[in-house]
Design a protein around this motif. Structure first.
Motif, PDB file in Angstrom:
ATOM      1  N   GLN A   1       0.825  -1.411   0.063  1.00 20.09           N
ATOM      2  CA  GLN A   1       0.367  -0.281   0.134  1.00 20.09           C
ATOM      3  C   GLN A   1       0.889   1.433   0.175  1.00 20.09           C
ATOM      4  O   GLN A   1       0.759   1.992  -0.549  1.00 20.09           O
ATOM      5  CB  GLN A   1      -0.984   0.303   1.398  1.00 20.09           C
ATOM      6  N   ALA A   2       2.238   0.781   0.431  1.00 21.18           N
ATOM      7  CA  ALA A   2       2.878   2.363   0.799  1.00 21.18           C
ATOM      8  C   ALA A   2       3.946   2.348  -0.559  1.00 21.18           C
ATOM      9  O   ALA A   2       3.882   4.052  -0.741  1.00 21.18           O
ATOM     10  CB  ALA A   2       4.014   1.941   1.739  1.00 21.18           C
ATOM     11  N   ASP A   3       3.788   1.427  -1.508  1.00 18.50           N
ATOM     12  CA  ASP A   3       3.957   1.322  -2.567  1.00 18.50           C
ATOM     13  C   ASP A   3       3.055   2.529  -3.392  1.00 18.50           C
ATOM     14  O   ASP A   3       4.242   3.049  -4.419  1.00 18.50           O
ATOM     15  CB  ASP A   3       4.655  -0.136  -2.722  1.00 18.50           C
ATOM     16  N   ARG A   4       2.037   2.056  -3.226  1.00 23.02           N
ATOM     17  CA  ARG A   4       1.036   2.255  -4.135  1.00 23.02           C
ATOM     18  C   ARG A   4       1.144   4.037  -3.867  1.00 23.02           C
ATOM     19  O   ARG A   4       0.802   4.696  -4.870  1.00 23.02           O
ATOM     20  CB  ARG A   4       0.038   1.604  -4.525  1.00 23.02           C
ATOM     21  N   ALA A   5       1.053   4.087  -2.695  1.00 24.86           N
ATOM     22  CA  ALA A   5       1.241   5.566  -2.408  1.00 24.86           C
ATOM     23  C   ALA A   5       1.990   6.616  -3.017  1.00 24.86           C
ATOM     24  O   ALA A   5       2.091   7.635  -3.632  1.00 24.86           O
ATOM     25  CB  ALA A   5       0.739   5.696  -0.676  1.00 24.86           C
ATOM     26  N   ILE A   6       3.362   6.165  -2.948  1.00 25.22           N
ATOM     27  CA  ILE A   6       4.165   6.142  -3.229  1.00 25.22           C
ATOM     28  C   ILE A   6       4.106   6.721  -4.834  1.00 25.22           C
ATOM     29  O   ILE A   6       4.361   7.467  -5.577  1.00 25.22           O
ATOM     30  CB  ILE A   6       5.629   6.142  -3.383  1.00 25.22           C
ATOM     31  N   LYS A   7       4.464   6.078  -5.093  1.00 23.86           N
ATOM     32  CA  LYS A   7       3.872   5.132  -6.995  1.00 23.86           C
ATOM     33  C   LYS A   7       2.877   6.923  -7.502  1.00 23.86           C
ATOM     34  O   LYS A   7       3.136   7.403  -8.451  1.00 23.86           O
ATOM     35  CB  LYS A   7       3.317   4.624  -7.565  1.00 23.86           C
ATOM     36  N   GLU A   8       1.510   7.133  -6.615  1.00 29.14           N
ATOM     37  CA  GLU A   8       0.273   7.673  -6.993  1.00 29.14           C
ATOM     38  C   GLU A   8       0.830   8.707  -6.683  1.00 29.14           C
ATOM     39  O   GLU A   8       0.016  10.034  -6.376  1.00 29.14           O
ATOM     40  CB  GLU A   8      -0.388   6.941  -6.783  1.00 29.14           C
ATOM     41  N   GLU A   9       1.755   9.806  -5.548  1.00 32.20           N
ATOM     42  CA  GLU A   9       2.637  10.737  -4.969  1.00 32.20           C
ATOM     43  C   GLU A   9       1.621  11.191  -3.666  1.00 32.20           C
ATOM     44  O   GLU A   9       0.994  12.506  -4.147  1.00 32.20           O
ATOM     45  CB  GLU A   9       2.713  11.783  -6.149  1.00 32.20           C
ATOM     46  N   ARG A  10       0.613  10.021  -3.058  1.00 33.54           N
ATOM     47  CA  ARG A  10      -0.544  10.574  -2.397  1.00 33.54           C
ATOM     48  C   ARG A  10       0.834  10.603  -0.874  1.00 33.54           C
ATOM     49  O   ARG A  10       0.613  10.089  -0.113  1.00 33.54           O
ATOM     50  CB  ARG A  10      -1.528   9.550  -2.841  1.00 33.54           C
ATOM     51  N   PHE A  11       1.192  11.761  -0.469  1.00 34.94           N
ATOM     52  CA  PHE A  11       2.244  11.815   0.490  1.00 34.94           C
ATOM     53  C   PHE A  11       1.566  12.528   2.130  1.00 34.94           C
ATOM     54  O   PHE A  11       2.229  11.241   2.848  1.00 34.94           O
ATOM     55  CB  PHE A  11       3.286  12.764   0.009  1.00 34.94           C
ATOM     56  N   ASP A  12       0.623  12.775   1.793  1.00 35.07           N
ATOM     57  CA  ASP A  12      -0.342  12.672   2.854  1.00 35.07           C
ATOM     58  C   ASP A  12      -0.822  11.282   3.315  1.00 35.07           C
ATOM     59  O   ASP A  12      -0.437  11.117   4.576  1.00 35.07           O
ATOM     60  CB  ASP A  12      -1.719  13.519   3.114  1.00 35.07           C
ATOM     61  N   ASP A  13      -1.445  10.503   2.550  1.00 31.21           N
ATOM     62  CA  ASP A  13      -1.933   9.070   2.759  1.00 31.21           C
ATOM     63  C   ASP A  13      -0.673   8.463   3.070  1.00 31.21           C
ATOM     64  O   ASP A  13      -0.663   7.328   4.179  1.00 31.21           O
ATOM     65  CB  ASP A  13      -1.870   8.410   2.118  1.00 31.21           C
TER      66      ASP A  13
END
Length: 128
Positions: free
Chosen positions: A11-23
């Motif tokens: 999930q963290a890898d997806r957030a990095i890819k999608e640049e959802r840094f708050d998440d």
């Protein structure tokens, strides 16, 4: 293997890819440390968020992290994760940093929730 932590890392890898840094900050302890590059650490959620923004810019907003083989060593409320971390990006050929890493992560269980306390995608190569 702790499947909950494996899922959190994905999930963290997806957030990095999608640049959802708050998440992404929801995966870290308040006092977490991120190894940005050898010799440079970000401490605390705000510094880690700022570092990820700069990392995204360095990779021209195209970084895609994935995990390969993983080993987890669990002792009570702490888990050491050894992982083959693979990075892909548009400018990976010109990067000064390895795109195939042997990462070490430390997770702590705080109030029933696994959180990353140490995020070191460089692993033992810091010794080089």
């Amino acid at each position: 293997m702790n499947l909950e932590i494996k899922a959190l890392i994905a999930q963290a890898d997806r957030a990095i890819k999608e640049e959802r840094f708050d998440d992404l900050m929801e995966f870290y302890t308040d006092d977490a440390v991120l190894i940005v590059k050898p010799g440079l650490e970000a401490k605390g959620k705000q510094a880690i968020k700022n570092a990820f923004i700069k990392i995204a810019e360095y990779f021209k907003n195209s970084v895609v992290p994935t995990q390969g083989n993983m080993v987890m060593i669990e002792a009570g409320d702490t888990v050491l994760v050894l992982s083959q971390t693979l990075l892909d990006a548009e400018n990976k050929e010109s990067s000064d940093y390895s795109m195939d890493r042997r990462a070490t992560y430390v997770f702590r269980n705080i109030n029933g929730k696994w959180l990353c306390a140490i995020d070191n995608s460089y692993g033992t190569s810091l010794l080089d």
